[in-house]
Design an enzyme around this catalytic site. Structure first.
Site, mmCIF file in Angstrom:
data_model
loop_
_atom_site.group_PDB
_atom_site.id
_atom_site.type_symbol
_atom_site.label_atom_id
_atom_site.label_comp_id
_atom_site.label_asym_id
_atom_site.label_seq_id
_atom_site.Cartn_x
_atom_site.Cartn_y
_atom_site.Cartn_z
ATOM 1 N N HIS A 28 43.367 54.191 39.806
ATOM 2 C CA HIS A 28 44.351 53.465 39.457
ATOM 3 C C HIS A 28 45.344 54.105 38.575
ATOM 4 O O HIS A 28 45.868 53.796 37.493
ATOM 5 C CB HIS A 28 43.894 52.236 38.426
ATOM 6 N N HIS A 44 35.938 44.842 38.799
ATOM 7 C CA HIS A 44 36.034 46.183 37.956
ATOM 8 C C HIS A 44 37.062 46.166 36.987
ATOM 9 O O HIS A 44 37.418 47.119 36.414
ATOM 10 C CB HIS A 44 36.017 47.376 38.601
ATOM 11 N N HIS A 51 44.009 38.755 42.159
ATOM 12 C CA HIS A 51 44.904 39.123 41.138
ATOM 13 C C HIS A 51 46.165 39.895 41.603
ATOM 14 O O HIS A 51 46.247 40.560 42.758
ATOM 15 C CB HIS A 51 44.127 39.661 39.930
ATOM 16 N N GLU A 95 42.161 44.886 46.563
ATOM 17 C CA GLU A 95 40.911 45.617 46.252
ATOM 18 C C GLU A 95 39.650 44.805 46.933
ATOM 19 O O GLU A 95 38.524 45.668 47.201
ATOM 20 C CB GLU A 95 40.796 45.717 44.531
HETATM 21 C C1 DHB Z 1 43.128 44.217 35.889
HETATM 22 C C2 DHB Z 1 42.314 44.072 37.079
HETATM 23 C C3 DHB Z 1 42.036 45.295 37.701
HETATM 24 O O1 DHB Z 1 41.369 45.248 38.799
HETATM 25 C C4 DHB Z 1 42.364 46.369 37.560
HETATM 26 O O2 DHB Z 1 42.238 47.242 38.137
HETATM 27 C C5 DHB Z 1 43.324 46.662 36.447
HETATM 28 C C6 DHB Z 1 43.698 45.444 35.696
HETATM 29 C C7 DHB Z 1 43.549 42.962 35.069
HETATM 30 O O3 DHB Z 1 43.237 41.839 35.274
HETATM 31 O O4 DHB Z 1 44.008 43.103 33.971
HETATM 32 FE FE FE Z 2 41.490 47.374 40.005
#
Ligand code: DHB
Ligand code: FE
Length: 282
Positions: free
Chosen positions: A59, A12, A196, A243
């Protein structure tokens, strides 16, 4: 009774929404990512669900660190897209499946979960981006083709829930849908990940091998992922890659045996391993 017609998993990442807003989906950078969503969009058009249950995390947009529910359930009639700092996005609000939301909240409490219940709240990219990836953007003045039941999971601030607890919530979700009067067709969207980490010493961390293993086995061997600890998720997928455990809510609501109709992976989208799956009960 209502019926679960399938389970979808997707990343997302907010910059996916920005790419769509700026008309960049067909650009060299983004096309290989968006091409992977042609099949899920066709599947949605063919299957015509009435309701999408969307499992995601806020977030710091609708909740902040002053109030962090482990699990929250939406029972509103309408969810506006929250402005995350780039100004309001040109997408419609999301109509809520409020009756199913109340029924699910009740079933959760009956099953000894203690969710926060939200009658008024806005939704961030965690819901906006998956809805657009799977449904496409409605025409100007149009509406989303499905109502939504949002489920928020705290994957941001420790103590985050365990993967096992996410799984158990998915089992309650299944019982709630299958005991909900009427004939609604329900699709479940697990969102977040893949690997990530946006902060700290490992900022920029990606793990494409683990991402591929996740996509390869989430259908056939969910127990492997369910039995991992929270710390395993952070270590394997990065602090924000944890997540991914929200996909377990979707997976647990499906049959043991599922067919994987589609799988897609692209790395990196922004800072994130990105991908999707389409699952149907076998
Ligand atoms: C990014 C990825 C995410 O899941 C998020 O919630 C916010 C930023 C990113 O890769 O920039
Ligand atoms: Fe996220």
């Amino acid at each position: 009774m209502a019926q679960i017609i399938g389970g979808l998993g997707t990343s997302h990442v907010p910059s996916i929404g920005v790419a769509l807003d700026r008309g960049l989906a067909g650009s060299d950078d983004w096309k290989p990512f968006f091409d992977g969503y042609d099949y899920p969009q066709k599947w949605m058009r063919d299957q015509r669900p009435d309701i999408a249950v969307v499992i995601f995390n806020d977030h710091g947009n609708s909740f902040f660190l002053d109030r962090v529910p482990t699990f929250a359930v939406g029972v509103a009639d309408n969810y506006a897209p929250v402005d995350e700092g780039w100004g309001p996005r040109n997408i419609p609000s999301f109509k809520g499946a409020a009756d199913l939301g109340w029924h699910f909240a009740d079933q959760l409490v009956e099953s000894h979960f203690d969710p926060m219940i939200c009658r008024e709240i806005e939704v961030d990219h965690g819901l906006q981006v998956p809805m657009e990836l799977f449904c496409g953007r409605p025409d100007e003045g149009g509406e989303w083709p499905v109502k939504v039941l949002p489920i928020w999971v705290n994957t941001i601030q420790f103590p985050i829930p365990t993967p096992q607890r996410c799984w158990e919530m998915g089992e309650v979700l299944r019982r709630a849908i299958e005991s909900f009067p009427g004939d609604d067709r329900v699709v479940i969207m697990g969102t977040g990940g893949l690997s990530h980490q946006l902060q700290g010493r490992r900022a920029g961390f990606l793990n494409p091998d683990a991402d591929r293993q996740w996509l390869d086995t989430i259908a056939s061997d969910p127990d492997h992922w369910r039995n991992m600890t929270r710390e395993d998720y952070v270590e394997t997928f990065g602090s924000e890659g944890a997540e991914l455990m929200m996909w377990l809510v979707m997976r647990a609501a499906m049959n043991r045996d599922v067919s994987m109709l589609h799988k897609h992976y692209f790395v990196p989208a922004s800072m994130t391993g990105a991908g999707c799956v389409v699952l149907e009960n076998a």
